[in-house]
Design an enzyme around this catalytic site. Structure first.
Site, short mmCIF file in Angstrom:
data_model
loop_
_atom_site.label_atom_id
_atom_site.label_comp_id
_atom_site.label_asym_id
_atom_site.label_seq_id
_atom_site.Cartn_x
_atom_site.Cartn_y
_atom_site.Cartn_z
N HIS A 86 -4.82 -2.14 -6.51
CA HIS A 86 -4.40 -0.75 -6.63
C HIS A 86 -5.46 0.08 -7.33
CE1 HIS A 86 -2.06 -2.65 -10.00
NE2 HIS A 86 -2.98 -1.95 -10.60
N ASP A 122 0.81 -1.22 0.00
CA ASP A 122 0.00 0.00 0.00
C ASP A 122 0.85 1.27 0.00
OD1 ASP A 122 -2.25 -1.80 0.38
OD2 ASP A 122 -1.50 -1.99 2.42
P1 IMP Z 1 -2.15 -13.19 1.84
O1 IMP Z 1 -1.31 -12.62 0.75
O2 IMP Z 1 -3.63 -12.98 1.61
O3 IMP Z 1 -1.82 -14.62 2.16
O4 IMP Z 1 -1.85 -12.37 3.18
C1 IMP Z 1 -0.60 -12.47 3.85
C2 IMP Z 1 -0.22 -11.13 4.49
O5 IMP Z 1 0.12 -10.21 3.45
C3 IMP Z 1 -1.35 -10.46 5.27
O6 IMP Z 1 -0.78 -9.75 6.36
C4 IMP Z 1 -1.94 -9.47 4.28
O7 IMP Z 1 -2.58 -8.39 4.91
C5 IMP Z 1 -0.69 -9.03 3.56
N1 IMP Z 1 -0.92 -8.56 2.18
C6 IMP Z 1 -1.09 -9.31 1.08
N2 IMP Z 1 -1.20 -8.52 0.01
C7 IMP Z 1 -1.10 -7.26 0.42
C8 IMP Z 1 -1.10 -6.00 -0.26
O8 IMP Z 1 -1.21 -5.88 -1.48
N3 IMP Z 1 -0.96 -4.89 0.55
C9 IMP Z 1 -0.79 -4.99 1.89
N4 IMP Z 1 -0.75 -6.15 2.54
C10 IMP Z 1 -0.91 -7.28 1.81
#
Ligand code: IMP
Length: 449
Positions: free
Chosen positions: A51, A23
């Protein structure tokens, strides 16, 4: 014909990567860079990324398709390192078409990208619930705080191999059915073990649905590795768009509180099939402060009025899940580390305007535990526990800076803040974000406009 002859004015192949926990405002920088490149390539992650781009007053929220799709003359490639949820992808294509965006040969999807199936999302949620219930591990138990988009289980299947499905399988109904029968049987056993009582997935039904998705995606599916090598030979310039961010990188982030792919620039070769030496320039995106969503260590987190203020001014709520983001001071130990592993040549410092009006600002330049001090990041959640940030305090500025036209016109203390970031990280800041609009990005002279 050599590549130089094919296009003597080719811009360097460039990667854009987030240097924090996501982000960082990559969308806007990618959009700005898209105008200067011919081919936009995603190499990792899936619909967990999100995004928002604002083009001519229109707001687009994209998850899987590179925002380059909004430009008719750009080729957008979803590389083999991405995990594709075909349902989300088709929805995204349809919603863009409804708004008049042409999507045809300009969107190419790797036949080797792995698929996210509905049961991956169910598994993601079931694991998280199971882990959250483990007590003695803090409020969230042992849960990662995932986006529940099935990303981890899809990548786990990729590594497990025998139950994985790839985009190319969508075009072979028989293969799809056989694979799904096996995968669904295994899935049902696992879900029972996790105490989930929902009915098991029906492989025939899933195979029919997914074969239909395959038909809709057929015009876009191909071996993107050859396509990308051809583009390079033709002298076209590539822009690699990293999803998620470097501190969430499966190998180099705050493990285990990470995502399941290599989101730093290190993921590019494997996720595209292009040798690493082709990445000629890396632009690292960092916010002027830090945020994180989900669980995991965050040494500079502010659980106070200033953190709240940053969240509200910066509209720090997730694009994908709507979750409020955790906010804190800028952690330059972390950024210096990710800039190092990504090989950042330039920094984009985004959301500087959010900090206007604070009396003083802090930046973390080292960590301390007892008598020990370190300037090294500790990319392991447990190792990082117990280390406190060592801050430098800098004076803030009162002026709003949304209207600033270049770096020199920023308040003196804002310039001091940027200068200090460059000193600590050792990489020049070439782009500065002072507001959400495309036009509110200050570019260094080298960028030419
Ligand atoms: P997952 O990618 O859904 O398995 O999540 C794993 C971790 O990565 C979690 O803490 C999510 O909040 C974080 N996360 C995954 N993609 C993003 C992103 O695009 N922005 C911020 N955090 C992310």
């Amino acid at each position: 014909m050599t590549v130089e002859e094919a296009n003597p004015n080719r811009r360097p192949h460039t990667a854009v990567v987030g240097l924090q926990w996501g982000d960082e405002g990559k969308g806007k920088i990618v959009d700005l860079l898209t105008a200067r490149h011919d081919v936009i390539v995603r190499y990792n992650g899936g619909a967990n990324a999100g995004h928002t781009v604002i083009v001519e007053g229109e707001r687009y929220a994209l998850h899987l398709i590179p925002s380059g799709i909004l430009y008719p003359d750009k080729l957008c490639v979803v590389g083999n390192g991405v995990v594709v949820d075909p349902e989300t992808l088709i929805e995204e294509i349809e919603s863009l078409r409804r708004r008049g965006v042409e999507i045809g040969q300009n969107l190419r999807i790797s036949n080797r990208a792995h698929l996210v199936l509905p049961y991956h999302k169910e598994q993601d949620a079931a694991y998280e619930e199971f882990l959250a219930a483990r007590t003695g591990l803090g409020e969230a138990g042992a849960a990662i705080g995932t986006t529940r988009r099935g990303i981890g289980p899809a990548y786990a299947d990729k590594v497990r191999r025998s139950t994985a499905l790839r985009v190319g399988d969508l075009l072979h109904p028989r293969r799809l059915r056989d694979r799904l029968e096996l995968a669904c049987r295994l899935r049902a056993a696992e879900m029972t073990a996790l105490g989930v009582t929902a009915p098991p997935p029906d492989p025939i039904d899933l195979a029919d649905r997914f074969a239909a998705f395959g038909e809709r995606l057929r015009p876009h599916i191909e071996d993107t590795v050859y396509r990308l090598h051809d583009c390079m030979r033709e002298g076209r310039s590539l822009l690699f768009e990293g999803a998620n961010a470097s501190l969430l990188d499966i190998d180099h982030g705050t493990y285990p509180y990470v995502t399941s792919s290599n989101c730093s620039s290190l993921g590019i070769p494997a996720g595209t099939g292009l040798p690493g030496r082709h990445v000629e320039r890396v632009v690292g995106i960092m916010k002027a402060y830090s945020t994180r969503v989900g669980g995991g260590p965050f040494p500079t987190e502010l659980d106070d009025e200033i953190g709240h203020r940053i969240r509200e001014r910066g509209r720090e709520y997730g694009t994908t899940t709507g979750r409020p983001r955790r906010c804190g001071w800028l952690d330059l130990v972390a950024v210096r580390y990710t800039a190092m592993i990504c090989g950042a040549d330039a920094l984009a410092c985004t959301l500087l305007d959010v900090l206007s009006g604070l009396d003083e600002l802090r930046i973390c330049t080292a960590y301390r535990r007892g008598d020990e001090t370190t300037e090294r990041f500790l990319p392991d959640a447990e190792d990082l526990e117990g280390w406190a940030p060592v801050y430098e305090t800098l004076p803030g500025w009162d002026e709003e800076i949304e209207e600033a036209s270049d770096r020199a016109s920023l308040p003196q203390n804002a310039r001091r803040y940027l200068d200090r970031i460059e000193e600590v990280v050792g990489v020049p800041i070439e782009l500065i974000g002072v507001g959400p609009d495309r036009t509110q990005t200050l570019t260094a002279a080298a960028w030419g406009d």
